[in-house]
Motif scaffolding. Structure first.
Motif, short mmCIF file in Angstrom:
data_model
loop_
_atom_site.label_atom_id
_atom_site.label_comp_id
_atom_site.label_asym_id
_atom_site.label_seq_id
_atom_site.Cartn_x
_atom_site.Cartn_y
_atom_site.Cartn_z
N TYR A 141 0.86 -1.18 0.00
CA TYR A 141 0.00 0.00 0.00
C TYR A 141 0.90 1.24 0.00
O TYR A 141 2.11 1.12 0.14
CB TYR A 141 -0.89 0.03 1.25
CG TYR A 141 -1.93 -1.07 1.26
CD1 TYR A 141 -3.16 -0.89 0.64
CD2 TYR A 141 -1.69 -2.27 1.90
CE1 TYR A 141 -4.12 -1.89 0.65
CE2 TYR A 141 -2.64 -3.28 1.91
CZ TYR A 141 -3.86 -3.08 1.28
OH TYR A 141 -4.80 -4.07 1.30
N GLU A 142 0.31 2.40 -0.13
CA GLU A 142 1.09 3.63 -0.20
C GLU A 142 1.93 3.87 1.05
O GLU A 142 3.10 4.22 0.97
CB GLU A 142 0.18 4.83 -0.45
CG GLU A 142 0.94 6.12 -0.63
CD GLU A 142 0.03 7.31 -0.94
OE1 GLU A 142 0.56 8.42 -1.01
OE2 GLU A 142 -1.19 7.12 -1.10
N HIS A 143 1.34 3.66 2.24
CA HIS A 143 2.03 4.00 3.48
C HIS A 143 2.47 2.80 4.31
O HIS A 143 3.17 2.97 5.30
CB HIS A 143 1.16 4.91 4.35
CG HIS A 143 0.82 6.20 3.67
ND1 HIS A 143 1.76 7.17 3.39
CD2 HIS A 143 -0.35 6.67 3.18
CE1 HIS A 143 1.19 8.18 2.77
NE2 HIS A 143 -0.10 7.90 2.63
N HIS A 144 2.03 1.60 3.92
CA HIS A 144 2.43 0.41 4.66
C HIS A 144 2.34 -0.80 3.74
O HIS A 144 1.83 -0.70 2.62
CB HIS A 144 1.55 0.21 5.90
CG HIS A 144 0.12 -0.10 5.58
ND1 HIS A 144 -0.80 0.89 5.27
CD2 HIS A 144 -0.55 -1.26 5.51
CE1 HIS A 144 -1.97 0.34 5.04
NE2 HIS A 144 -1.84 -0.97 5.17
N SER A 145 2.86 -1.92 4.23
CA SER A 145 2.77 -3.18 3.49
C SER A 145 2.62 -4.32 4.48
O SER A 145 2.91 -4.17 5.67
CB SER A 145 4.00 -3.39 2.61
OG SER A 145 5.16 -3.53 3.41
N VAL A 173 3.58 -9.68 8.95
CA VAL A 173 4.21 -8.49 9.52
C VAL A 173 3.69 -7.28 8.77
O VAL A 173 3.70 -7.24 7.54
CB VAL A 173 5.76 -8.55 9.41
CG1 VAL A 173 6.39 -7.31 10.01
CG2 VAL A 173 6.28 -9.80 10.09
N LYS A 174 3.20 -6.29 9.50
CA LYS A 174 2.77 -5.02 8.92
C LYS A 174 3.92 -4.04 9.10
O LYS A 174 4.39 -3.81 10.21
CB LYS A 174 1.51 -4.49 9.61
CG LYS A 174 0.97 -3.22 8.97
CD LYS A 174 -0.34 -2.80 9.60
CE LYS A 174 -0.90 -1.56 8.94
NZ LYS A 174 -2.17 -1.13 9.57
N LEU A 175 4.36 -3.47 7.97
CA LEU A 175 5.51 -2.57 7.97
C LEU A 175 5.11 -1.18 7.55
O LEU A 175 4.32 -1.01 6.62
CB LEU A 175 6.57 -3.08 6.98
CG LEU A 175 7.10 -4.47 7.25
CD1 LEU A 175 7.89 -4.98 6.05
CD2 LEU A 175 7.95 -4.47 8.49
N SER A 206 10.13 -3.58 -0.10
CA SER A 206 9.31 -2.39 -0.29
C SER A 206 9.09 -2.22 -1.78
O SER A 206 9.60 -1.32 -2.40
CB SER A 206 10.01 -1.17 0.29
OG SER A 206 10.18 -1.31 1.66
N SER A 207 8.32 -3.13 -2.35
CA SER A 207 8.04 -3.06 -3.78
C SER A 207 6.55 -3.28 -3.99
O SER A 207 5.80 -3.38 -3.05
CB SER A 207 8.85 -4.12 -4.51
OG SER A 207 8.50 -5.39 -4.03
#
Length: 125
Positions: free
Chosen positions: A67-71, A84-86, A119-120
């Motif tokens: 997503y834009e602000h997290h993954s 894991v939410k980053l 982060s892709s």
């Protein structure tokens, strides 16, 4: 958040599920988040229904939902599902694309689990 359960840098939440979807542990923004566990189990069940000729089930080692602000990074090891939410934000700015691998020591199983994050865009590795 319990620093003993920090799995990767920029982690803002985590879930550890049994292979049947039951929540074993959780923390941060995913603390007691049964709904997210159910959604992710639905996604994992969907990946099992993909045609073997298109994508063999054994080839999927990690799923990243970006997503834009997290993954979310999802992987399975020792009959456990690690989610894991980053955060992609660091001091108000989006972090640069990078990869990292950390080890989570699962004391209940007596084994180490490698949890990798990227982060892709949405990735099936």
């Amino acid at each position: 958040m319990d620093k003993d359960k920090l799995i990767v840098p920029n982690q803002i939440g985590y879930l550890i599920l049994k292979d049947d979807g039951a929540v074993l542990e959780s923390g941060g923004e995913l603390k007691n988040d049964e709904r997210s566990a159910d959604v992710i189990m639905g996604l994992l069940n969907l990946t099992e229904s993909i045609d073997e000729n298109f994508m063999p089930n054994s080839s999927c080692e990690r799923i990243t939902i970006d997503y834009e602000h997290h993954s979310y990074t999802i992987c399975m090891s020792n009959r456990r599902i690690y989610i894991v939410k980053l955060s992609k934000l660091h001091n108000g700015a989006t972090t640069s694309s990078s990869s990292s691998t950390s080890v989570y020591n699962d004391a209940t199983e007596g084994s180490n689990t490698n949890v990798a994050s990227t982060s892709s865009n949405t990735v099936m590795a």
